[in-house]
Design a protein around this motif. Structure first.
Motif, PDB file in Angstrom:
ATOM      1  N   ALA A 264       0.867  -1.187   0.000  1.00  0.00           N
ATOM      2  CA  ALA A 264       0.000   0.000   0.000  1.00  0.00           C
ATOM      3  C   ALA A 264       0.891   1.220   0.000  1.00  0.00           C
ATOM      4  N   GLY A 266       1.009   3.875  -1.846  1.00  0.00           N
ATOM      5  CA  GLY A 266       0.483   5.212  -2.097  1.00  0.00           C
ATOM      6  C   GLY A 266       0.796   5.759  -3.472  1.00  0.00           C
ATOM      7  N   ALA A 476      -3.495  -2.438  -2.034  1.00  0.00           N
ATOM      8  CA  ALA A 476      -4.635  -1.632  -1.596  1.00  0.00           C
ATOM      9  C   ALA A 476      -4.276  -0.165  -1.729  1.00  0.00           C
ATOM     10  N   GLY A 477      -5.307   0.655  -1.825  1.00  0.00           N
ATOM     11  CA  GLY A 477      -5.116   2.097  -1.816  1.00  0.00           C
ATOM     12  C   GLY A 477      -4.703   2.630  -3.159  1.00  0.00           C
ATOM     13  N   CYS A 478      -4.146   3.848  -3.180  1.00  0.00           N
ATOM     14  CA  CYS A 478      -3.799   4.509  -4.436  1.00  0.00           C
ATOM     15  C   CYS A 478      -2.655   3.825  -5.161  1.00  0.00           C
ATOM     16  N   LYS A 483      -7.915   6.850  -5.930  1.00  0.00           N
ATOM     17  CA  LYS A 483      -9.201   6.701  -5.269  1.00  0.00           C
ATOM     18  C   LYS A 483      -9.243   7.602  -4.066  1.00  0.00           C
ATOM     19  N   ASP A 487     -13.107   4.864  -0.500  1.00  0.00           N
ATOM     20  CA  ASP A 487     -12.751   3.706  -1.308  1.00  0.00           C
ATOM     21  C   ASP A 487     -11.468   3.069  -0.812  1.00  0.00           C
ATOM     22  N   THR A 488     -10.553   3.876  -0.412  1.00  0.00           N
ATOM     23  CA  THR A 488      -9.300   3.341   0.092  1.00  0.00           C
ATOM     24  C   THR A 488      -9.535   2.514   1.336  1.00  0.00           C
ATOM     25  N   GLN A 491     -11.119  -0.784   0.438  1.00  0.00           N
ATOM     26  CA  GLN A 491     -10.186  -1.718  -0.181  1.00  0.00           C
ATOM     27  C   GLN A 491      -9.206  -2.277   0.838  1.00  0.00           C
ATOM     28  N   ALA A 492      -8.753  -1.407   1.700  1.00  0.00           N
ATOM     29  CA  ALA A 492      -7.796  -1.867   2.700  1.00  0.00           C
ATOM     30  C   ALA A 492      -8.427  -2.862   3.640  1.00  0.00           C
TER      31      ALA A 492
END
Lengths: 589, 619, 127
Positions: A264, A266, A476-478, A483, A487-488, A491-492
């Motif tokens: 994740a 970023g 997960a995440g951007c 996103k 949403d993040t 997903q996480a």
């Protein structure tokens, strides 16, 4: 312990205490000027004069650097002391009549009408009053010794050696920090090379990133810390009661054995200065979205106010969407979050600068989420001007005096079919969300695939957005794509749940189709290690053989084919099995 | 063949600059020409002190004193005196208005009243020959100190003798040595302060030039007493001859093993290095001197800590003046009782003074403490030339005070005659404002400038203040700004624009500068102003209220007037002044009395100088 | 030069004793050799040399030698006056080098005036 009397009060102090320290402890005021708690007392200004009783009379001494002696009798406010202080300040007023701190001292000592005019009179309010704090701090605390004095007597001046730019100066700003008149000026530049009237980033070498940082601990910036340049200072170490500051700390590399990894890492923001037509980094008052986030924050440099570089609120603000996104030249994808935060900015600007006009320049307004469309309507009702069209360029306006300093946004308003030039005071660029600069390296490290836009590839865009093609590796995440926060978080949580599920199961179901290395045949050449796309083969140093991690192996067969010793077997696809299958097929009539 | 005559030619800076070395060369040539080189020894010595009449020569054993000798006098001198034994009359010293010259040096009043301790070897040795020094009991005191005395005993002797620092502050030397001895830190240092910045003072220079080994021996004894390992001689760069002589002396001492390791097999290790000053008066102040030796900017620092605890390179350091060191060997050799019998109750021993100014016999004298001004000026100094009235003596240079004529019979010593301590004394510090203006006779470092009725005391104060103001280092506010403002006021006063407010401001600033300055320079810079204000206030008032300078020194306040009677009867209206006046302010015809137009007169004083008949009266 | 010992200091001092005393004008005996024109013509320079030689050979440290001009008694030259500290001066006349030797032995070192060579004891006051 030494006992002494100050203004009739008996007290006891430790040996080595100066009269000034003793007086401060008793809360007896003594005016000072060249004294500074960080520096060794020098006794240059003589303002802190006090009277000490002597066997045959008295003596006037300076309190800042005279140590207390047993049985001393000190008076800080006699006629003699007051006269001495008054005349000393009068001497200073003769030379620097307009310096605020001198005027303040004059008021303090009761000097009403200075009598003298010095031949070397300097009328500037920020004149150097020769307190010598700057020279002392540069020598004692910073350790750079970059400034000193020249000439003597009344012609004494504080200068750099030979009046040239000092090579020893480490640009720490300590001299400016202790200068009581502002004569020493420190003009730092932020990372864009612009002198910030207010800094959007940290402005000291040791700082907490923001008051809302997590974790909220100070960090030391090696680039600007004085200790790393001159081996001096370390004032932070001195004042920290918990002794928590350690300049020797270095990054540590830890090796941890894990079963699953969640990547994740970023995103990065698109560098808006690449789009030169928007003037970012070149013109004043042009900011990116993150800059404005900082400015709007209540703990930011302006306390949440929107301000131009000159400290005034803007009369008009232009917010440009899709800078670097939806752009054939840069990124074709949409950054997803910009439209909504642009509307948020518009809303907040309108709230904090009610007189300002706000313009949003957009291509499509993407208000896809829960409550988003309603928010858009609200913003429209607040009087925000939305203009559908890409902005061609931002230039300096200035045909008339009123427009001086103003920026001009040139765009096409496709809704009315005209080219428009809109004068604004401030421009906000919504720059694109990009994959991290080191995404390629990370991908290679973990054996992750990347989608064409550069973000990490999920196993299935619809049915499996958190897993990757490698078992045990999640994303997960951007890192996976632009996103916003809801949403993040979703997903996480999903990725975490998936990982927990595997852990809870306790066992890992493996595909029967996989490879295995016969350790007897393996010669440790390690050709297979690099070839495995899933990084499933490890090398055992002590045995000098490679071994397949069955949990990771996908049974692709690359290593089987590549092994020069023929030591790897693909289960289900061994030579024997293939022969048997062929014979079976050929046996049917 | 032993020499039968030693001809001692003075080679101090004063006589050297008056070509005494030419005299020496001429003497050597003439002696050789006459074949007398085995009988007559020519010796160059250091300064004899009677600088007014140089180049000097003393012929021993006859004790004949010759003055103003030039190279062309030499053949006659050799013929008459060395061969025929007849002293040359025209070169003998003759006091003014005396009938006959005084041939013998010991009879000349200038020398007769002196008592030489620090200058004991002057004129008797070649300062560049260590053997000459040893011949006159040189280094015997060191032997005594090393073999018969413990360090504590040495300090006790110095303390009991009453020797006080000769640099001007007068701090008891034995007490200082004891402080350094007791201080913690190794190695300890000894410094000889030869900066001698007072304008016109040359006592220390003379000691270096005449008898450098006396300083070295003193420092060695001090090293033994204190436990110091290294010594530094700090000498101002403007003394090239003194520098040369002390360097030669140190070199010779080293060669003889009197400096270095295990000196005279006593276990004492001590060596001396020389540091030159770089042109700052403030470096005579001990902390500024130390900074200068360390290579830093010569700024003084606040005390405490005193150099006795934290001095050169942060170690305990004993700094004493050149003259103080030169006094140490005789005290050790002859005992403290002997020394303490010379001088007064509180100021023991002798002091070297440079007697300059409006006095006939200018030069360097060493006299017992307690001598009166009258004796100094009239008996030794030969009185005021031109029979002018004596006005005052300025002592101690720019840090000093003045002694007016009314106090001429008071003994000169370290404390004021009314019993109040005034010089900076570590045991007791300067007192309140009232007694500061009570400042009385103050010795200082030994400069004595004699002033007569033609000296303006306001101008004198201005002169010294201009010096200290220029030499101020600029670190602390009162000295840096205060001396300049005081100087501005004094300049206004001598120009005739002073007011009574100015006078009050002058006194107030002077008091504050004296009380609050960081170092000795600032603390003593107002002294000339304060003492002249105390004793010659009327002159200040005359300048301010009457716009007149009683001594006619401050030209702006003078009025120039031509006496018509003298101009015509004696001068016949010659008109020279009219022609020379740069302002064309004088009018008159030939044979007529001339007159000066006061509105045009710029008071330059040219007319006074060019008139052969003294017809221009200054008022 | 070798390092000095304490004894060396005393030795140097002794060696220079003569010079030291001479420069101070101090001495036990003062000899004045008369070298006016008559004196020189009569051989006074040789007498001077003889005197100095005696001093050197006898290693005397407290004898000062000086010259003077014509004493007035030209017929009895060469002459010298011997002044012992605390005693009246004695004029010796018609000198030869041998007589000088004897005078040294008897008067200067021995302390007894050599009458046979003396003109007179005491003299007129000179400046």
């Amino acid at each position: 312990m030494i006992s002494l009397t100050i203004n009739g009060t008996r007290t006891e102090v430790r040996e080595g205490t100066t009269i000034l320290q003793a007086a401060r402890f008793l809360e007896i005021p003594i005016p000072t000027l060249c004294y500074h708690p960080w520096l060794k007392p020098f006794g240059a200004c003589r303002i802190c004069t006090v009277q000490v009783q002597r066997p045959r009379g008295y003596e006037l001494v300076t309190a800042c650097n005279t140590p207390c002696e047993e049985g001393m009798v000190i008076q800080t406010d006699t006629d003699h002391v007051r006269q001495a202080r008054r005349v000393v300040v009068e001497l200073m007023m003769a030379r620097w009549p307009n310096v605020p701190i001198v005027q303040k001292l004059a008021a303090e000592v009761g000097l009403e009408k200075p009598r003298f005019i010095s031949e070397m009179r300097d009328e500037a309010p920020d004149a150097c009053i020769l307190c010598l704090r700057c020279v002392r701090i540069c020598e004692e605390v910073v350790g750079a010794c970059a400034i000193g004095y020249e000439d003597r007597g009344i012609k004494r001046k504080v200068v750099t050696p030979f009046h040239e730019e000092s090579e020893a100066c480490v640009a720490c700003g300590a001299c400016a920090h202790v200068c009581p008149t502002g004569h020493m000026k420190f003009e730092p530049e932020d990372y864009r090379g612009k002198p910030p009237e207010f800094l959007l980033g940290p402005n000291t070498a040791i700082h907490v990133m923001t008051p809302q940082a997590v974790p909220k601990v100070p960090r030391i910036d090696r680039e600007s810390c004085i200790h790393f340049k001159t081996n001096g200072c370390q004032k932070c170490v001195e004042v920290c009661e918990a002794k928590a500051v350690n300049h020797e700390m270095t990054d540590q590399e830890l090796e941890i054995e894990v079963g699953q990894i969640l990547v994740a890492t970023g995103y990065d923001l698109f560098d808006a200065s690449v789009m030169a037509q928007y003037g970012y980094g070149r013109l004043d008052n042009i900011y990116t979205a993150l800059d404005i986030e900082r400015m709007l924050n209540a703990t930011g440099p302006t306390g949440g106010q929107i301000r131009l570089k000159n400290g005034q609120p803007p009369r008009a603000v232009g917010i440009i969407h899709c800078v670097g996104s939806r752009d054939e030249n840069y990124h074709r994808y949409c950054s997803r979050v910009c439209c909504m935060y642009a509307l948020k900015f518009a809303h907040l600007i309108k709230e904090r600068c009610p007189e300002a006009e706000v313009y949003n320049f957009y291509i499509d307004m993407r208000a896809f989420g829960k409550g988003y469309e309603e928010f858009y309507s609200r913003v429209l009702h607040e009087g925000v001007n939305v203009i559908r069209g890409k902005v061609a360029e931002v230039v300096q306006a200035g045909w008339s005096k009123q427009e001086e300093g103003t920026l001009l946004i040139r765009c096409e308003d496709t809704l009315i079919g005209k080219l428009r030039e809109i004068p604004v005071d401030m421009v906000i660029l919504c720059n694109a969300i990009e994959p991290r600069r080191d995404a390629e390296r990370v991908a290679r490290l973990f054996g992750l695939s990347r989608s064409p836009d550069g973000f990490f590839l999920e196993r299935h865009p619809k049915l499996d957005p958190v897993a990757t093609s490698s078992d045990g590796l999640f994303v997960a995440g951007c890192a996976q794509g632009p996103k916003d926060i809801p949403d993040t978080v979703a997903q996480a949580s999903a990725a975490a749940a998936r990982m927990l599920a595997t852990i809870a199961k306790g066992v890992v179901e493996m595909d029967p189709v996989r490879a295995e290395i016969n350790e007897e045949y393996c010669s440790g050449c390690r050709v297979c290690n690099a070839l495995c796309p899933y990084e499933a083969i490890e090398y055992l140093e002590d045995k000098n053989v490679s071994r397949v991690n069955s949990a990771l192996c996908k049974g692709c067969g690359t290593c089987v084919a590549a092994c020069p010793a023929g030591a790897i077997t693909g289960y289900g696809f061994s030579d024997l099995q293939l022969h048997a299958e062929l014979e079976g097929l050929l046996a049917v009539r | 063949m032993p020499y039968r005559v030693h001809c001692m030619v003075c080679a101090g800076t004063g006589c050297v600059s008056n070509r005494s070395l030419e005299v020496r060369d001429a003497l050597e040539n003439e002696i050789r020409k006459r074949g007398l080189q085995d009988e007559i020894q020519i010796v160059t010595t250091g300064c004899n002190g009677f600088c007014a009449v140089g180049p000097l020569m003393v012929v021993q054993p006859d004790g004949i004193f010759y003055q103003q000798v030039s190279a062309k006098d030499v053949p006659l001198l050799v013929e008459e005196h060395f061969i025929k034994g007849r002293p040359v009359q025209k070169l003998l010293y003759k006091p003014p208005e005396a009938a006959a010259p005084i041939p013998k040096m010991s009879d000349i009043p200038f020398f007769k009243h002196q008592r030489l301790i620090a200058l004991r070897n002057r004129g008797l040795i070649d300062p560049e020959k260590i053997e000459d020094y040893i011949a006159r009991d040189g280094y015997q005191a060191l032997v005594k100190a090393l073999t018969e005395m413990t360090p504590e005993q040495i300090i006790e002797v110095i303390t009991k003798s009453g020797l006080r620092g000769r640099g001007g502050a007068g701090f008891p030397t034995g007490v200082k040595w004891q402080k350094v001895r007791q201080a913690k830190g190794e190695p300890k240092y000894i410094i000889c302060n030869g900066d001698e910045g007072d304008p016109g003072a040359f006592m220390d220079r003379s000691i270096f030039e005449s008898d450098p080994h006396s300083v070295i021996e003193g420092m060695l004894i001090g090293a033994r007493a204190i436990g110091a390992r290294y010594g530094v001689v700090y000498i101002r760069n403007e003394y090239p001859l003194a520098l040369e002589r002390i360097q030669i002396a140190i070199q010779q001492a080293r060669e003889y093993g009197l400096l270095g390791e295990n000196i005279l097999d006593s276990g004492l290790d001590f060596d001396i290095s020389v540091t030159r000053g770089a042109g700052a008066f403030v470096c005579g102040e001990e902390t500024a001197l130390i900074a200068s030796v360390e290579g830093r900017l010569g700024d003084p620092r606040a005390r405490p800590p005193y150099p006795a605890e934290y001095g050169l390179w942060g170690k305990p350091t004993c700094i004493n003046n050149v003259e103080t060191w030169a006094n140490v060997p005789p005290i050790i050799l002859h005992g403290w009782e002997w020394y303490s019998q010379i001088g007064t109750e509180r100021s023991k021993g002798t002091k070297v003074f440079s007697l300059v100014g409006k006095v006939r016999n200018t030069g360097l004298v060493e006299v017992p403490m307690g001598i009166t001004l009258r004796q100094l000026i009239y008996d030794i100094g030969g009185g005021i030339p031109g029979d002018k009235k004596f006005k005052a003596v300025q002592t101690g240079g720019p840090s000093g005070g003045c002694i007016p004529a009314g106090m001429m019979d008071q003994p000169i010593e370290y404390i004021a005659p009314d019993g109040k301590r005034e010089a900076r004394d570590y045991l007791d510090l300067p007192i309140d404002y009232e007694s500061l203006t009570d400042v009385g006779s103050m010795m200082g470092s030994g400069g004595l400038v004699v002033m007569d009725e033609d000296t303006c005391m306001v101008d004198v104060a201005r002169y010294f203040l201009a010096f200290t103001q220029d030499e101020s280092c600029g670190a602390c506010t009162p000295c840096r700004e205060g001396t300049k403002l005081m100087l501005d006021i004094l300049n206004r006063i001598v120009d005739g624009h002073g007011t009574m407010d100015d006078l009050r401001a002058l006194e107030e600033i002077a008091w504050v500068v004296k009380q609050t300055s960081l170092c000795g320079l600032g603390k003593t810079a107002p002294n000339p102003v304060l003492t002249t204000l105390k004793y010659f206030r009327d002159e200040y008032l005359a300048h301010i209220e009457a716009h007149k300078c009683p001594a006619h020194v401050c030209r702006a306040l003078n009025t120039y007037r031509i006496d018509p009677v003298i101009c015509v009867e004696r001068g016949h209206g010659c008109g020279v002044c009219r022609r020379e006046c740069p302002e064309k302010a004088i009018f008159g015809e030939k044979n007529q009395p001339h007159r000066i137009d006061q509105t045009l007169c710029k008071k330059c004083g040219v007319c006074v100088e060019v008139c052969h008949f003294n017809a221009v009266i200054v008022e | 030069m070798p390092k000095l010992k304490i004894e060396d200091l005393a030795r140097i001092r002794e060696q220079a004793r003569r010079a030291t005393l001479l420069r101070e004008g101090a001495g036990r005996v003062k000899i004045t050799v008369h070298l006016g024109t008559c004196g020189i013509a009569a051989g006074g320079r040789n007498i001077m040399t003889a005197v100095l030689r005696e001093i050197e050979e006898r290693n005397l440290h407290d004898v000062l030698v000086t010259t003077s001009g014509c004493a007035g008694l030209c017929s009895r030259e060469p002459m010298m006056t011997v002044e012992v500290l605390g005693q009246p001066p004695v004029k010796y006349v018609d000198l030869t080098e041998g007589k000088v030797k004897e005078i040294f032995a008897e008067h200067i070192v021995g302390g007894k005036i050599a009458d046979r060579y003396a003109l007179a004891v005491g003299s007129e006051r000179v400046m």
